[in-house]
Design an enzyme around this catalytic site. Structure first.
Site, PDB file in Angstrom:
ATOM      1  N   LYS A 130      31.972  39.674  37.592  1.00 31.94           N
ATOM      2  CA  LYS A 130      32.134  38.753  36.485  1.00 31.94           C
ATOM      3  C   LYS A 130      33.507  38.928  35.842  1.00 31.94           C
ATOM      4  O   LYS A 130      34.013  38.040  35.168  1.00 31.94           O
ATOM      5  CB  LYS A 130      31.061  39.031  35.407  1.00 31.94           C
ATOM      6  CG  LYS A 130      29.643  38.908  35.884  1.00 31.94           C
ATOM      7  CD  LYS A 130      28.686  39.481  34.821  1.00 31.94           C
ATOM      8  CE  LYS A 130      27.261  39.458  35.344  1.00 31.94           C
ATOM      9  NZ  LYS A 130      26.346  40.232  34.492  1.00 31.94           N
ATOM     10  N   GLY A 131      34.082  40.110  36.066  1.00 29.39           N
ATOM     11  CA  GLY A 131      35.294  40.510  35.345  1.00 29.39           C
ATOM     12  C   GLY A 131      36.482  39.579  35.491  1.00 29.39           C
ATOM     13  O   GLY A 131      37.250  39.395  34.559  1.00 29.39           O
TER      14      GLY A 131
ATOM     15  N   ARG B 250      33.089  42.040  27.156  1.00 32.64           N
ATOM     16  CA  ARG B 250      33.822  41.123  28.048  1.00 32.64           C
ATOM     17  C   ARG B 250      34.536  40.043  27.243  1.00 32.64           C
ATOM     18  O   ARG B 250      35.564  39.522  27.653  1.00 32.64           O
ATOM     19  CB  ARG B 250      32.860  40.440  29.024  1.00 32.64           C
ATOM     20  CG  ARG B 250      32.275  41.349  30.083  1.00 32.64           C
ATOM     21  CD  ARG B 250      31.604  40.509  31.157  1.00 32.64           C
ATOM     22  NE  ARG B 250      30.678  41.290  31.969  1.00 32.64           N
ATOM     23  CZ  ARG B 250      31.028  41.998  33.050  1.00 32.64           C
ATOM     24  NH1 ARG B 250      32.278  42.048  33.429  1.00 32.64           N
ATOM     25  NH2 ARG B 250      30.118  42.667  33.733  1.00 32.64           N
TER      26      ARG B 250
ATOM     27  N   ASP C 186      41.293  49.621  40.618  1.00 30.64           N
ATOM     28  CA  ASP C 186      41.121  51.000  40.174  1.00 30.64           C
ATOM     29  C   ASP C 186      41.249  51.906  41.405  1.00 30.64           C
ATOM     30  O   ASP C 186      42.359  52.182  41.848  1.00 30.64           O
ATOM     31  CB  ASP C 186      39.745  51.071  39.486  1.00 30.64           C
ATOM     32  CG  ASP C 186      39.423  52.396  38.846  1.00 30.64           C
ATOM     33  OD1 ASP C 186      40.337  53.037  38.318  1.00 30.64           O
ATOM     34  OD2 ASP C 186      38.238  52.784  38.865  1.00 30.64           O
TER      35      ASP C 186
ATOM     36  N   LYS D 112      45.495  50.174  37.775  1.00 30.19           N
ATOM     37  CA  LYS D 112      45.581  51.595  37.399  1.00 30.19           C
ATOM     38  C   LYS D 112      46.058  52.356  38.628  1.00 30.19           C
ATOM     39  O   LYS D 112      45.238  52.907  39.369  1.00 30.19           O
ATOM     40  CB  LYS D 112      44.190  52.116  37.008  1.00 30.19           C
ATOM     41  CG  LYS D 112      43.687  51.683  35.652  1.00 30.19           C
ATOM     42  CD  LYS D 112      42.533  52.571  35.214  1.00 30.19           C
ATOM     43  CE  LYS D 112      41.274  51.781  35.031  1.00 30.19           C
ATOM     44  NZ  LYS D 112      40.109  52.578  34.602  1.00 30.19           N
TER      45      LYS D 112
ATOM     46  N   ASP E  12      39.945  41.401  37.956  1.00 29.94           N
ATOM     47  CA  ASP E  12      40.243  41.904  36.619  1.00 29.94           C
ATOM     48  C   ASP E  12      41.106  43.162  36.686  1.00 29.94           C
ATOM     49  O   ASP E  12      42.097  43.292  35.993  1.00 29.94           O
ATOM     50  CB  ASP E  12      38.944  42.179  35.842  1.00 29.94           C
ATOM     51  CG  ASP E  12      37.918  42.996  36.629  1.00 29.94           C
ATOM     52  OD1 ASP E  12      38.194  43.415  37.773  1.00 29.94           O
ATOM     53  OD2 ASP E  12      36.817  43.219  36.090  1.00 29.94           O
TER      54      ASP E  12
HETATM   55  P1  IMP Z   1      37.555  49.907  42.419  1.00 25.86           P
HETATM   56  O1  IMP Z   1      36.765  49.554  43.622  1.00 25.86           O
HETATM   57  O2  IMP Z   1      37.429  51.360  42.048  1.00 25.86           O
HETATM   58  O3  IMP Z   1      39.014  49.487  42.490  1.00 25.86           O
HETATM   59  O4  IMP Z   1      36.860  49.219  41.183  1.00 25.86           O
HETATM   60  C1  IMP Z   1      37.122  47.947  40.823  1.00 25.86           C
HETATM   61  C2  IMP Z   1      36.103  47.449  39.837  1.00 25.86           C
HETATM   62  O5  IMP Z   1      35.633  48.489  38.975  1.00 25.86           O
HETATM   63  C3  IMP Z   1      36.749  46.447  38.905  1.00 25.86           C
HETATM   64  O6  IMP Z   1      36.721  45.152  39.445  1.00 25.86           O
HETATM   65  C4  IMP Z   1      35.921  46.589  37.652  1.00 25.86           C
HETATM   66  O7  IMP Z   1      34.782  45.774  37.731  1.00 25.86           O
HETATM   67  C5  IMP Z   1      35.518  48.042  37.638  1.00 25.86           C
HETATM   68  N1  IMP Z   1      36.423  48.848  36.775  1.00 25.86           N
HETATM   69  C6  IMP Z   1      37.369  49.720  37.180  1.00 25.86           C
HETATM   70  N2  IMP Z   1      38.028  50.258  36.136  1.00 25.86           N
HETATM   71  C7  IMP Z   1      37.497  49.681  35.044  1.00 25.86           C
HETATM   72  C8  IMP Z   1      37.782  49.800  33.622  1.00 25.86           C
HETATM   73  O8  IMP Z   1      38.677  50.525  33.143  1.00 25.86           O
HETATM   74  N3  IMP Z   1      37.016  49.030  32.799  1.00 25.86           N
HETATM   75  C9  IMP Z   1      36.033  48.201  33.258  1.00 25.86           C
HETATM   76  N4  IMP Z   1      35.751  48.052  34.553  1.00 25.86           N
HETATM   77  C10 IMP Z   1      36.467  48.786  35.442  1.00 25.86           C
HETATM   78 MG    MG Z   2      35.982  43.437  39.193  1.00 25.47          MG
END
Ligand code: IMP
Ligand code: MG
Length: 174
Positions: A41-42, A163, A101, A129, A98
């Site tokens: 949803k982000g 959100r 990470d 990040k 969004d």
């Molecule tokens: P990844 O697979 O670790 O890159 O995670 C990506 C997803 O984790 C993003 O699309 C977000 O939905 C969630 N996420 C990662 N960091 C944050 C944060 O600081 N706040 C809120 N959601 C996050």
């Molecule tokens: Mg996301």
């Protein structure tokens, strides 16, 4: 646990940056049509704001993958909760996220989308990040690189809350 939200990026800063990315995409895809794939949803708040600022023809679609529970740590498990409605065949796809990470979700998702016959697939994220990266992912358009803080607002949630904040805030746990 009680939490407090501190402003990291104001609404004005975010709006200004989205306009810049919209201008950039409009230049890069001059004479073409772009197909925006929003990761729910982000990515939804960001995609709507961005789409309004792109001047080449735009179509949109949505998909939902889950890699997170109600927690703040990535599980590494990616599951398709809702797939796209339309084919990606012969489209210039831009995936709208969004935040990137660990990169686990995106790396899986981009591979999957690239296997569906698009002309090309680029990645556009509001936030990045870089310090948290576990899997290498090429980001084509980045709004802001941010420190390793858990952030909310502009589509991003903590346990489905916040959100709707019109700015990016850092969650501080008391
Ligand atoms: P990844 O697979 O670790 O890159 O995670 C990506 C997803 O984790 C993003 O699309 C977000 O939905 C969630 N996420 C990662 N960091 C944050 C944060 O600081 N706040 C809120 N959601 C996050
Ligand atoms: Mg996301």
């Amino acid at each position: 646990m009680a939490e407090r939200i501190e402003v990291l990026l104001t609404e004005e800063e975010v709006d200004k940056r989205i306009q810049e990315i919209g201008d950039q995409i409009s230049r890069d895809y001059a004479g073409k049509q772009v197909h925006l794939v929003c990761v729910l949803k982000g990515g939804s708040f960001f995609m709507c704001e961005l789409a309004k600022r792109i001047t080449v023809p735009v179509s949109i679609d949505f998909m939902s993958v889950s890699s997170y529970g109600g927690d703040t740590k990535s599980s590494g498990v990616v599951r398709i909760v809702k797939d796209l409605d339309e084919s990606l065949k012969d489209k210039h796809v831009i995936v709208i996220e969004d935040i990137v990470d660990s990169g686990r979700t995106l790396s899986y998702l981009l591979d999957m989308l690239r296997s569906r016959g698009p002309l090309d697939v680029r990645l556009c994220t509001l936030l990045d990040k870089p310090d948290r990266r576990v899997v290498d992912v090429k980001v084509d358009y980045t709004g802001f690189e941010i420190p390793d803080e858990f952030v909310v607002g502009y589509g991003l949630d903590y346990d489905q809350k916040y959100r709707n904040l019109p700015y990016i805030g850092m969650v501080k746990f008391e």
